[in-house]
Each structure stands twice: as structure tokens, then as C-alpha cells.
Scaffold this motif. Sequence first.
Motif, PDB file in Angstrom:
ATOM      1  N   ALA A   1       0.704  -1.154   0.045  1.00  0.00           N
ATOM      2  CA  ALA A   1      -0.294   0.250  -0.285  1.00  0.00           C
ATOM      3  C   ALA A   1       0.990   0.940  -0.167  1.00  0.00           C
ATOM      4  N   SER A   2       0.534   2.109  -0.545  1.00  0.00           N
ATOM      5  CA  SER A   2       1.236   2.808  -1.237  1.00  0.00           C
ATOM      6  C   SER A   2       1.276   3.661   0.088  1.00  0.00           C
ATOM      7  N   ALA A   3       2.424   4.721   0.438  1.00  0.00           N
ATOM      8  CA  ALA A   3       2.337   5.442   0.884  1.00  0.00           C
ATOM      9  C   ALA A   3       1.508   6.889   0.879  1.00  0.00           C
ATOM     10  N   GLN A   4       1.349   6.980  -0.517  1.00  0.00           N
ATOM     11  CA  GLN A   4       0.332   8.124  -0.851  1.00  0.00           C
ATOM     12  C   GLN A   4      -0.983   7.790  -1.026  1.00  0.00           C
ATOM     13  N   THR A   5      -1.116   6.370  -0.804  1.00  0.00           N
ATOM     14  CA  THR A   5      -2.351   6.107  -1.661  1.00  0.00           C
ATOM     15  C   THR A   5      -3.018   4.922  -0.433  1.00  0.00           C
ATOM     16  N   SER A   6      -3.443   4.221  -0.002  1.00  0.00           N
ATOM     17  CA  SER A   6      -4.378   3.084   0.963  1.00  0.00           C
ATOM     18  C   SER A   6      -5.330   2.288   0.767  1.00  0.00           C
TER      19      SER A   6
ATOM     20  N   ASP B   1       6.029  -6.909   2.514  1.00  0.00           N
ATOM     21  CA  ASP B   1       5.699  -6.750   3.898  1.00  0.00           C
ATOM     22  C   ASP B   1       7.071  -8.259   4.845  1.00  0.00           C
ATOM     23  N   ALA B   2       6.432  -9.490   4.006  1.00  0.00           N
ATOM     24  CA  ALA B   2       7.293 -10.966   4.009  1.00  0.00           C
ATOM     25  C   ALA B   2       9.073 -10.427   4.181  1.00  0.00           C
ATOM     26  N   ASP B   3       9.660  -9.920   2.892  1.00  0.00           N
ATOM     27  CA  ASP B   3      11.704  -9.406   2.805  1.00  0.00           C
ATOM     28  C   ASP B   3      11.235  -8.820   1.579  1.00  0.00           C
ATOM     29  N   LEU B   4      11.250  -7.154   1.876  1.00  0.00           N
ATOM     30  CA  LEU B   4      11.511  -6.225   0.830  1.00  0.00           C
ATOM     31  C   LEU B   4      12.792  -6.547   0.095  1.00  0.00           C
TER      32      LEU B   4
ATOM     33  N   MET C   1       2.836  -2.982 -14.905  1.00  0.00           N
ATOM     34  CA  MET C   1       3.194  -3.544 -13.757  1.00  0.00           C
ATOM     35  C   MET C   1       5.055  -3.676 -13.784  1.00  0.00           C
ATOM     36  N   GLN C   2       5.670  -4.208 -15.000  1.00  0.00           N
ATOM     37  CA  GLN C   2       6.772  -4.625 -15.424  1.00  0.00           C
ATOM     38  C   GLN C   2       7.744  -2.952 -15.467  1.00  0.00           C
ATOM     39  N   GLU C   3       7.246  -1.859 -15.810  1.00  0.00           N
ATOM     40  CA  GLU C   3       8.215  -1.261 -15.951  1.00  0.00           C
ATOM     41  C   GLU C   3       8.209  -0.249 -15.061  1.00  0.00           C
ATOM     42  N   ALA C   4       7.613  -0.531 -14.275  1.00  0.00           N
ATOM     43  CA  ALA C   4       7.198   0.259 -12.878  1.00  0.00           C
ATOM     44  C   ALA C   4       8.423  -0.496 -11.780  1.00  0.00           C
TER      45      ALA C   4
ATOM     46  N   THR D   1      15.131   3.099  -4.284  1.00  0.00           N
ATOM     47  CA  THR D   1      14.876   3.753  -3.239  1.00  0.00           C
ATOM     48  C   THR D   1      13.978   4.379  -3.116  1.00  0.00           C
ATOM     49  N   GLU D   2      12.737   4.088  -3.312  1.00  0.00           N
ATOM     50  CA  GLU D   2      11.624   4.926  -3.369  1.00  0.00           C
ATOM     51  C   GLU D   2      10.239   3.145  -3.480  1.00  0.00           C
TER      52      GLU D   2
END
Length: 210
Positions: free
Chosen positions: A5-10, A115-118, A177-180, A190-191
Amino acid sequence: MQGMASAQTSPTEQPEPRLGLRERKKIQTRRAIRGAAYRLFAEQGYDATPVDRIAEAADVSPSTVFRYFPTKEDIVLTDEYDPLMEAAIRARPAGEPPLESIRRGVLDGLRHLVDADLTELRQRTRLVHEVPALRGRSAEGMAQTGRMLCGVLAERTGRSPDDLELRVAVAAVLGAMQEAMMHWVEQGQTEDPLALIDRALGVLVRGLTR
């Protein structure tokens, strides 16, 4: 997803799907093998790490590794994301626009992996970006995810899974999703990867604006 969940959009919180004991044990074994593989890839490099060394580090036999992962590439490209994403999309409100359901379902499902393993997600996306063999094989996993998404959306929209417009929408989602994720790697990871995927899928929902 083979091939987050995004910090900007939950997104609305959804309960984590409950899995049976047998499936949980399979997941634990796969994770143990992947964890050992990623440690060795970081130490020795992907190409210099044979499967028998991964098996030794995971305390399993090579045949067990191949039972879970038919090829070394599959150790990197196989995950437990698709069932989580499918369950999350199915849990979305029935009247919600299809692309919004996918957007929320993708983020809800991927949150469990982050959450499991960034750290593992970082390694995985770097490897896919850097290793040609993995980039080539990742298309196969994306196709499997695409079929799953087409099936779920067909149920929600009353269309056939082979409907052209539905397939185009799913292909656009997977491409976004792939491009992101590749952007995430190229910018030094870092993002927030979920925020990047949310932004990418947001383009599909609202269209490209000035």
C-alpha cells in the motif's frame, strides 16, 4: 507474479487468504530454497551458482529443488503472489470498475510480499533486470499471470476470458507493472515499489494527462 500500500494511496485492507497446512509447508520449502539461492547469488553471482550448491545451502536434495523449481531461472521467477492477488481481486466490491479492482487487488496482494521480505524483492528485480536468461523467461510467468487475471475479470464482467478488449486491458496492466519495477531498479530502488506500481496503474485508470 512470476516475472509485487502505497504511502500516498492506502488500498482498503483485505484479510489475508487462509492456506491449508500442506500448501503452507510447500511455501516454506520454496522460500527456504529461494532464500539460500539469493544468499549465494549475492556472494557468487547468478551464473556462478549451480543448483546443487543451492540445494546444499537449503539443506534439501537437488531433486527437491527441481521438484519445486524445474530450472534455476524458476527459483527467481516463481513466487506466491498470484494466489494472493487473485483472492484480493475477488474480494473487491462487485460494482467496482474492473481496472480499479485490479489496481487495488494488485496492491493488496503485493503488500504481503513486500512486508514478508523487501530485501528479496530487491534482489529479484535486480536479477531480472541484469540477467538476460531471466528476462527472457519472465515473459512466460507474465503470461500465466495474464491468464489468471483474464479469468477473474471474465467472471466480474460477464465476458469471455478470450475477449480481445479484456486481454488488451490485462496486457496493459502487466506492462505497467513491469515498467514500474524496472524503473524502480534503474533508479536505485530507493522509492516505495508499491507507490510506483500504484502510479503506473493509475495511468491506466485515469488515462495519460498533461
